[in-house]
Every structure is written in C-alpha cells, then in structure tokens.
Design a protein around this motif. Structure first.
Motif, PDB file in Angstrom:
ATOM      1  N   ASN A 181       0.830  -1.207   0.000  1.00 22.26           N
ATOM      2  CA  ASN A 181       0.000   0.000   0.000  1.00 22.26           C
ATOM      3  C   ASN A 181       0.865   1.259   0.000  1.00 22.26           C
ATOM      4  O   ASN A 181       0.575   2.237  -0.699  1.00 22.26           O
ATOM      5  CB  ASN A 181      -0.918  -0.002   1.219  1.00 22.26           C
ATOM      6  N   VAL A 182       1.956   1.237   0.769  1.00 24.65           N
ATOM      7  CA  VAL A 182       2.881   2.381   0.779  1.00 24.65           C
ATOM      8  C   VAL A 182       3.464   2.590  -0.612  1.00 24.65           C
ATOM      9  O   VAL A 182       3.537   3.723  -1.110  1.00 24.65           O
ATOM     10  CB  VAL A 182       4.004   2.163   1.808  1.00 24.65           C
ATOM     11  N   PHE A 183       3.874   1.504  -1.263  1.00 20.16           N
ATOM     12  CA  PHE A 183       4.438   1.605  -2.613  1.00 20.16           C
ATOM     13  C   PHE A 183       3.429   2.208  -3.587  1.00 20.16           C
ATOM     14  O   PHE A 183       3.755   3.130  -4.346  1.00 20.16           O
ATOM     15  CB  PHE A 183       4.864   0.215  -3.091  1.00 20.16           C
ATOM     16  N   PHE A 184       2.198   1.702  -3.570  1.00 19.49           N
ATOM     17  CA  PHE A 184       1.184   2.206  -4.499  1.00 19.49           C
ATOM     18  C   PHE A 184       0.848   3.667  -4.213  1.00 19.49           C
ATOM     19  O   PHE A 184       0.566   4.440  -5.132  1.00 19.49           O
ATOM     20  CB  PHE A 184      -0.087   1.358  -4.409  1.00 19.49           C
ATOM     21  N   GLU A 193      -7.873  -0.913  -5.396  1.00 16.65           N
ATOM     22  CA  GLU A 193      -7.863  -0.785  -6.853  1.00 16.65           C
ATOM     23  C   GLU A 193      -7.481  -2.127  -7.474  1.00 16.65           C
ATOM     24  O   GLU A 193      -6.461  -2.720  -7.110  1.00 16.65           O
ATOM     25  CB  GLU A 193      -6.896   0.315  -7.281  1.00 16.65           C
ATOM     26  N   LEU A 194      -8.289  -2.560  -8.411  1.00 21.51           N
ATOM     27  CA  LEU A 194      -8.117  -3.890  -8.996  1.00 21.51           C
ATOM     28  C   LEU A 194      -6.732  -4.062  -9.619  1.00 21.51           C
ATOM     29  O   LEU A 194      -6.101  -5.114  -9.469  1.00 21.51           O
ATOM     30  CB  LEU A 194      -9.201  -4.153 -10.035  1.00 21.51           C
ATOM     31  N   GLN A 195      -6.239  -3.031 -10.296  1.00 19.84           N
ATOM     32  CA  GLN A 195      -4.924  -3.156 -10.937  1.00 19.84           C
ATOM     33  C   GLN A 195      -3.816  -3.393  -9.901  1.00 19.84           C
ATOM     34  O   GLN A 195      -2.851  -4.117 -10.158  1.00 19.84           O
ATOM     35  CB  GLN A 195      -4.613  -1.906 -11.748  1.00 19.84           C
ATOM     36  N   HIS A 196      -3.974  -2.800  -8.710  1.00 12.34           N
ATOM     37  CA  HIS A 196      -2.979  -3.006  -7.670  1.00 12.34           C
ATOM     38  C   HIS A 196      -3.090  -4.408  -7.071  1.00 12.34           C
ATOM     39  O   HIS A 196      -2.066  -5.027  -6.741  1.00 12.34           O
ATOM     40  CB  HIS A 196      -3.141  -1.956  -6.576  1.00 12.34           C
ATOM     41  N   ILE A 197      -4.298  -4.912  -6.929  1.00  7.38           N
ATOM     42  CA  ILE A 197      -4.479  -6.282  -6.436  1.00  7.38           C
ATOM     43  C   ILE A 197      -3.855  -7.270  -7.421  1.00  7.38           C
ATOM     44  O   ILE A 197      -3.209  -8.250  -7.024  1.00  7.38           O
ATOM     45  CB  ILE A 197      -5.969  -6.585  -6.219  1.00  7.38           C
ATOM     46  N   GLN A 198      -4.034  -7.003  -8.707  1.00  5.66           N
ATOM     47  CA  GLN A 198      -3.429  -7.870  -9.725  1.00  5.66           C
ATOM     48  C   GLN A 198      -1.900  -7.788  -9.670  1.00  5.66           C
ATOM     49  O   GLN A 198      -1.211  -8.792  -9.852  1.00  5.66           O
ATOM     50  CB  GLN A 198      -3.950  -7.473 -11.103  1.00  5.66           C
ATOM     51  N   ALA A 208      11.338  -2.891  -5.218  1.00  3.59           N
ATOM     52  CA  ALA A 208      11.922  -3.363  -6.478  1.00  3.59           C
ATOM     53  C   ALA A 208      11.093  -4.503  -7.059  1.00  3.59           C
ATOM     54  O   ALA A 208      10.863  -4.581  -8.274  1.00  3.59           O
ATOM     55  CB  ALA A 208      13.364  -3.810  -6.253  1.00  3.59           C
ATOM     56  N   LEU A 209      10.642  -5.403  -6.187  1.00  2.00           N
ATOM     57  CA  LEU A 209       9.803  -6.522  -6.633  1.00  2.00           C
ATOM     58  C   LEU A 209       8.462  -6.027  -7.163  1.00  2.00           C
ATOM     59  O   LEU A 209       7.990  -6.478  -8.217  1.00  2.00           O
ATOM     60  CB  LEU A 209       9.591  -7.488  -5.476  1.00  2.00           C
ATOM     61  N   LEU A 210       7.832  -5.099  -6.437  1.00  2.00           N
ATOM     62  CA  LEU A 210       6.516  -4.603  -6.845  1.00  2.00           C
ATOM     63  C   LEU A 210       6.599  -3.836  -8.161  1.00  2.00           C
ATOM     64  O   LEU A 210       5.697  -3.933  -8.994  1.00  2.00           O
ATOM     65  CB  LEU A 210       5.930  -3.717  -5.750  1.00  2.00           C
ATOM     66  N   GLY A 263      11.423   4.001  -4.766  1.00  2.00           N
ATOM     67  CA  GLY A 263      10.225   3.576  -5.481  1.00  2.00           C
ATOM     68  C   GLY A 263      10.144   4.201  -6.860  1.00  2.00           C
ATOM     69  O   GLY A 263       9.813   3.528  -7.852  1.00  2.00           O
ATOM     70  N   GLN A 264      10.467   5.472  -6.969  1.00  3.70           N
ATOM     71  CA  GLN A 264      10.440   6.160  -8.259  1.00  3.70           C
ATOM     72  C   GLN A 264      11.513   5.610  -9.192  1.00  3.70           C
ATOM     73  O   GLN A 264      11.281   5.447 -10.400  1.00  3.70           O
ATOM     74  CB  GLN A 264      10.626   7.660  -8.034  1.00  3.70           C
ATOM     75  N   LEU A 265      12.693   5.320  -8.628  1.00  2.00           N
ATOM     76  CA  LEU A 265      13.770   4.758  -9.446  1.00  2.00           C
ATOM     77  C   LEU A 265      13.371   3.405 -10.021  1.00  2.00           C
ATOM     78  O   LEU A 265      13.562   3.139 -11.222  1.00  2.00           O
ATOM     79  CB  LEU A 265      15.035   4.623  -8.601  1.00  2.00           C
ATOM     80  N   PHE A 266      12.809   2.536  -9.193  1.00  2.00           N
ATOM     81  CA  PHE A 266      12.445   1.202  -9.666  1.00  2.00           C
ATOM     82  C   PHE A 266      11.290   1.268 -10.665  1.00  2.00           C
ATOM     83  O   PHE A 266      11.256   0.486 -11.624  1.00  2.00           O
ATOM     84  CB  PHE A 266      12.098   0.306  -8.480  1.00  2.00           C
ATOM     85  N   ASN A 267      10.357   2.176 -10.467  1.00  2.00           N
ATOM     86  CA  ASN A 267       9.296   2.353 -11.456  1.00  2.00           C
ATOM     87  C   ASN A 267       9.842   2.888 -12.769  1.00  2.00           C
ATOM     88  O   ASN A 267       9.260   2.662 -13.835  1.00  2.00           O
ATOM     89  CB  ASN A 267       8.223   3.305 -10.919  1.00  2.00           C
ATOM     90  N   PHE A 268      10.976   3.578 -12.705  1.00  2.00           N
ATOM     91  CA  PHE A 268      11.610   4.108 -13.917  1.00  2.00           C
ATOM     92  C   PHE A 268      12.302   3.007 -14.718  1.00  2.00           C
ATOM     93  O   PHE A 268      12.201   2.961 -15.943  1.00  2.00           O
ATOM     94  CB  PHE A 268      12.623   5.194 -13.529  1.00  2.00           C
ATOM     95  N   ILE A 269      13.004   2.087 -14.010  1.00  2.00           N
ATOM     96  CA  ILE A 269      13.791   1.085 -14.737  1.00  2.00           C
ATOM     97  C   ILE A 269      13.025  -0.201 -15.015  1.00  2.00           C
ATOM     98  O   ILE A 269      13.375  -0.944 -15.943  1.00  2.00           O
ATOM     99  CB  ILE A 269      15.105   0.758 -13.997  1.00  2.00           C
ATOM    100  N   ALA A 270      11.973  -0.493 -14.226  1.00  2.00           N
ATOM    101  CA  ALA A 270      11.275  -1.782 -14.365  1.00  2.00           C
ATOM    102  C   ALA A 270      10.649  -2.000 -15.736  1.00  2.00           C
ATOM    103  O   ALA A 270      10.613  -3.149 -16.209  1.00  2.00           O
ATOM    104  CB  ALA A 270      10.218  -1.929 -13.271  1.00  2.00           C
TER     105      ALA A 270
END
Length: 727
Positions: free
Chosen positions: A260-263, A292-297, A346-348, A388-395
């Motif tokens: 939840n913190v990540f989202f 939010e369904l997309q986050h549960i998925q 990083a996993l999320l 979190g922003q870095l991992f969302n950038f490279i993932a």
C-alpha cells in the motif's frame, strides 16, 4: 441470551447473513479434514442417540430483521449443511426449504448463489459424493469457476462429502434429533457493545487479525475475478503460512501494508513516508490504494515472482522476509527494515511493469536493483520514495535491463551508482558480442559480500589512461578499462576482503597496506578495527579509502594490488612484501608513528579490538604544537580522552619490552597527563616508571633519561634497552 437450535434460530429472524468482513468458510478445507471429521462424529452421535449437544456461543448483532454472525459462522455453516444433507437424504427437504433458505453468505457472490441454489434446485443424492453429483449438473447449482476458485464453495462441497461418508456409516439417524444440537446466541446490540467490537470478534472469541481485516477491506470494493480471489485465499495464504497461523497474519499484514505504501507513493497527497511506513494503523482511507483492482493484480503478479524465482537460489526474499518484529509484551508490529522495504519496492515495480520476465531477465534486473540498494546508506525513510520512483523508472525495461540503462544513461537519484550501472551495462552489452568475459567477472564482484558491484575504482585502476600519480578527482571519467587488469584487481580485492582471510590476516593486511602509503583518512584517522562486510557505513568508508579519494588523494590500493600481482599464496606474498619493506631505506623515511604501526603488530591488535562500524571504531589521534607533531594516541573510541587513550610511542615501547622478555614488566598504565607530560607513567619495570616522551624525544626510566632518534625508532629502542637493561 437465548438458547436455539438451528430451526428455532432461523425462525426467529428474517435472514441470517454471514457478512463480507468474515473469513471464508474453512472447516471443510482439506487441511481441516481431521478436525472436521472429529466434529462430525460428535454431531452424528447426537443424531443417533438424541443426547443433547451444546455448541457454545454464537456472537452477532441484529441489522433490522436480520442477524449478522460475527463469531461462530464456521459452526453455523457446518450445522446448516448437516440439516440440508439429512433432510435431502430423507426426501423431506420441502418441509424446511424456506427455513434453510434464510441462511446465506455475503462474503462472495458465488457463495451466496451456491447456498440459494442448493436449497432451491431439485436433484437427487445417491451413492456418488455430493460434490460430484452437483458438478455433474453442469452449472445449475454452481459454475465451474466458483466450484474451482471460490474458497467457501469449495469448502462447502468438501464438507458435504465428509457428511456423506459419516451418514453412510450411521444410516439409522433420527431427524428430530437435529433439534438436540443447540447453541447460545449473544446479541451484542442488546448489551450495548460498540460496533468496533463486532469486527474484532472471530471464531472462539479471538480478535480478527489485522491481516484478515485488511484483506476484507481490500476485497470489499471491487468485483474481483474468482480466479484472483482463489489466488489470494490459497496461493498467498500457503506462501505466508509455513505451518503457523501467526505467520500468515504477521507476514500477510506486512505484505499488504508495504505494498500500500508503494502504491500510494504515486500520489502527491500522500502523508510523510516516515509516518506511512508504520503498520500500526486503523483500516480506513489510508489503505484505499489496495482496493484498486490493478494493484491487487500487481500483488498477485508479485506473489508469482516470489514463488517462481525464490526456488532458483538467486532471489533473496522468502516468506520470513515479511515477518514484522514484535517486542515481548506488546501487540504493536515493528517497522520493516528500510533495506527490506526497498527490496520489496523493487519486486513490486517489476510485478507492475514486467510481471513475467524470463529467468535471465529477472536475475539481471534484480542484480541491478541490489546494487542500488546495497550501495546506499538508506538511513532516512524519505529515501524510500526515491527508490520507489527509481524502480518504477527502470522496471519497464526489465526484459533487457542493460539495454535500458544504455539507452537511459542518467537519473537524478543515486546518480553515482546509476552512472556506474550504466558503465557496467555497456561493458556487458559489448561482452555479448565479443564473449570476452566482462559479464562473468562483474557478476562475481556483484556476488562478493564486500564489493556488491561497487567497483568503479577497480574499473578506473584498470583503465589504460589511469595515472596513479595524479590525486583523486570526482571529475574523471575513464572509458577504456582493460579486462585482464580488471580481472586481476577484482580477484585480488575479493581475496583480501574475504571474511576468512580477514579473520586470520587482518593485521598483516593493515600493516602491509600501510607500507605503500598513509592510507588512513588523515582528518579522522580511520584504521578500520571493524568487520567491513557487515555494514554499509564500513563499506562506504573503505570504498573511499581504496579509491584514494581521501588523505593525499593518491590511489595507494592500486599500487598495493600491483605489488601482490602474480601467482602464489596471497598471505605469503603480503608477508614477503611487508618484510622487504621494513628492511628498506623507504621504511626509515616514514614518520616514527608509521614505523611503529607497520612493524609492531600489537598496535593494530588494540585498534581492532573494538568490533564496531567504522564511525564508532577506534581511532588514531595526532597532537600538534606549532605545526609540529608532538604526540600520537591510540584512542579507545572516536574522540581523544587522555584517561583512556594509549600513547603510541609509550605503548609501542611497552610491546617491544614484552617481545624482548624484559622481566619485572607491569601492565600498561593509561596515565597520560595533558600538562607536565614527562611526569606521565606508561608502565613500570621493577617498580621504575617508564615514560616514552615523543615531544622531547626521550625515554624516561626511573630517574634516568635516554635520548632517542625518532627517525629510526626501533634502533633507538634497541639502544635504550641495552643501556638500561643490558639487553
């Protein structure tokens, strides 16, 4: 409080509804089979004998004309299924059909429909198991998705099968004896108990766990597909459970809370992260991202990654990773370590942007993320948002992370390590064409406990244009590293900073390295009496030392590695280099304190005795007068306290006397006086005080004083010991 049978209970209310908040029906699960059979044996004994059986309390409250059970729904459900089966088997269901139809489940739409269809639809029970009979009806009572995926429906079908087996073993039962099975209803509304208590009650009077409440909150808003619900209730639970119910509650809460913190990091209105990471929170709008369904998925994808890649031996997250620490006597959950939160982010990010990477792509992505995390202090929770922003950038580029880094060469956060990862990525991409071996050696440094991929200084050392006589500058950028040189430097560094080697030869390494030059940080004088593989602060300090960014700015470590190059035993090469140096003229050109530190191993024994992180390890302090070094101290901590520090010259002479087996030697005395220093006593020999006075270049023994040449301190020790003790 009133005592009811199921019949009188259903007659009292318009309906009995198991609410969304409650757990799914569990007594019929395969894992509960032994418990379920024991319960059924007791029930069927009453059906045969008519002996009264009381099932304790059912807790709940009235909502208009309906009753909402909060505790006891498992027993109610099993009893309801028993009524249905017995009346159906006796062909008398029509007489109780309307009554039994009052009981329903609201936890899932499929569960609700199943209960209604089971009562309303006509079918016959024969020698087949009830579950098989119902499934053979082709979706009239329950669809295949619900029978396969809805955990409540699956458990009800299995319980019907268990009842079927018991019935066949006890055919002579009396329907009227069902009324001998009773329970007491505790209507909490009548006792003026607050609504918050309703959601805290669970089977046998225990509180609902924070995880169960949060999971119910997560599932309440969305029409979640049946397959996803099945995954949540089975795959997730199986992963966290590991044989202990407390594991599921503790680890499940940790998983959901930090997800939840990540989202929520994407929201600019999110409260300060230092507050957000604390899991001791009420379940309210704070957890809205989990609905939010997309986050549960995304969470389900993350669980797939956990299950798939953990078994490969590369992944460093397992179920216990999510276990929150608790203090004895307290129910509050502790905060997850910052480093663990970063790894989870990083996993999320991977689950969100690239949920099905190949095994090789996963390993490459995870290796890069590990370098970012392990090579950062992470001392402030605000850094977690940037991670979190870095991992969302490279993932999004995780399927080929090295190609992504090559095409996106800069990032504002953690810019030095990001630039290093780009640098290594380009070498690896080049290696894919040439097959020289860059990827193998870089991966080896990544797996090394001390280096962990932080090898910019080794890449610089191995560059054809590197000048070891030029002081260190953060502005250089070498682009032509030599693979053979890098392999040599990296291999030697990994051998030196190996825990077993350091355990046996740490003092030798410190003294041999000091032969090359004064490698300590002159302004704080770290000499590293710590284990450099355990804490980032140690690794950060030593990294700066090895690259040469402090003191003179010269890369002494490169010179040292060059001295150790070639075949042979590392310890032997290091000892030979040290031995040759201590016999050379270069040794005599060093300061007297360097001569002592290099040659007298007992000095480093004192420095290394306090095992702590670098900022708290023992230091060496210099005392100046008119720009002249007059005294040097071995400090017991980070600051100089005369009462606990050892005078370097005095302690060095004391160790020398020990080695020469001088008799009458007292223990060393910390008697360092700030004023009238020659009156200090460092130790005694046959009762005579000894003071090594570096300021006046004299050793005082009793009433005698012996001048010494600090340019050749060990020769002076030899002369004084001969004159004073005829040695």
């Amino acid at each position: 409080m009133q005592v009811f049978s199921l019949t009188t209970f259903l007659q009292t209310y318009k309906a009995v509804k198991v609410p969304m908040l409650q757990r799914d029906y569990a007594q019929g699960r395969k894992s509960q089979e032994s418990t379920a059979n024991a319960f059924l044996e007791v029930l069927f004994n009453t059906l045969q004998t008519g002996q009264d059986l009381h099932l304790d309390f059912i807790y709940g409250y009235k909502e208009q004309t309906c009753f909402i059970p909060i505790d006891g729904q498992q027993r109610l459900t099993t009893l309801w299924l028993l009524y249905f089966y017995c009346y159906k088997r006796a062909n008398q269901l029509n007489g109780v059909r309307a009554l039994l139809a009052k009981f329903t489940y609201a936890t899932r739409l499929g569960s609700k429909d199943f209960c209604q269809n089971l009562i309303k639809k006509d079918f016959k029970l024969d020698d087949q198991t009830p579950s098989q009979t119902i499934k053979n009806m082709g979706g009239i009572i329950v669809g295949k998705d619900d029978s396969d995926n809805d955990p409540t429906v699956k458990a009800m079908l299995r319980m019907l099968d268990l009842i079927h087996v018991q019935y066949k073993e006890c055919p002579n039962i009396t329907l009227e004896h069902l009324e001998c099975i009773t329970f007491t209803v505790f209507d909490m509304e009548d006792f003026k108990l607050g609504e918050e208590l309703y959601i805290k009650m669970n089977a046998r009077g225990r509180q609902l766990s924070a995880y169960e409440n949060l999971k119910a909150f997560m599932e309440a808003k969305q029409n979640i597909p049946a397959s996803l619900l099945e995954s949540i209730d089975n795959k997730w639970s199986d992963y966290f459970f590991e044989g202990k119910p407390n594991n599921l509650d503790n680890r499940g809460l940790c998983f959901l809370h930090y997800a939840n913190v990540f989202f929520s990091l994407e929201s600019s209105t999110r409260e300060d992260i230092s507050e957000a990471i604390n899991p001791n929170k009420p379940i309210n709008a704070f957890y809205a991202p989990l609905q939010e369904l997309q986050h549960i998925q995304t969470l389900d994808h993350a669980m797939d990654l956990l299950v798939t890649h953990n078994a490969q031996g590369f992944f460093n997250i397992n179920a216990a990773f999510f276990h929150l620490r608790t203090e004895e006597g307290r129910v509050e959950y502790g905060i997850l370590e910052y480093k663990k939160i970063a790894y989870f982010f990083a996993l999320l990010a991977l689950a969100k942007h690239c949920p099905k990477p190949s095994q090789k792509a996963f390993q490459d992505y995870w290796r890069v993320c590990k370098h970012f995390i392990e090579n950062h202090r992470l001392g402030d929770p605000t850094n977690l948002k940037s991670f979190g922003q870095l991992f969302n950038f490279i993932a999004p580029g995780a399927q080929d992370i090295y190609r992504f880094l090559d095409q996106h060469p800069t990032h504002s956060f953690h810019s030095d390590i990001y630039a290093l990862e780009v640098r290594k990525a380009r070498l690896i991409l080049q290696d894919r064409q040439t097959k020289q071996g860059w990827e193998a050696i870089l991966n080896a440094t990544s797996d090394h406990e001390f280096l962990r991929g932080w090898v910019d200084f080794l890449l610089n050392f191995s560059d054809a244009h590197f000048d070891e006589k030029t002081p260190f500058s953060k502005n250089f950028n070498y682009n032509s590293p030599n693979l053979e040189k890098f392999q040599q430097y990296a291999t030697l560094t990994m051998q030196i900073y190996n825990e077993d080697f350091l355990d046996q030869h740490f003092r030798l390494f410190q003294r041999a390295f000091l032969c090359v030059g004064n490698y300590s940080f002159y302004y704080t004088n770290f000499f590293y009496g710590n284990n450099p593989t355990q804490h980032f602060l140690d690794r950060e300090a030593i990294h700066d030392l090895l690259e040469g960014s402090f003191n003179t700015g010269l890369p002494y470590f490169k010179t040292f590695l060059d001295k150790l190059s070639g075949a042979g035993d590392l310890e032997k090469k290091m000892r030979n280099f040290w031995g040759d140096y201590t016999k050379s003229n270069a040794f005599l050109q060093r300061g007297w304190w360097d001569q002592l530190l290099i040659k007298q191993k007992g000095l480093f024994e004192f420095v290394n005795a306090k095992k702590d992180i670098a900022p708290r390890s023992r230091r060496i302090a210099f005392e100046w007068h008119d720009s002249v070094m007059i005294r040097v101290f071995l400090c017991n901590g980070t600051k100089l306290f005369y009462s606990t520090a050892l005078d370097l010259l005095g302690f060095g002479f004391y160790l020398y006397c020990q080695e020469k087996n001088i008799t009458g030697l007292s223990p060393y005395i910390n008697d360092n006086k700030e004023k009238n220093y020659p009156k200090s006593t460092h130790f005694k020999i046959h009762g005579k005080r000894v003071c090594a006075d570096s300021q006046n270049k004299t050793i005082h023994i009793g009433k005698e004083s012996y001048p010494i040449d600090l340019g050749n301190v060990f020769s002076s020790f030899d002369r004084v010991s001969k004159e004073a003790f005829d040695i």
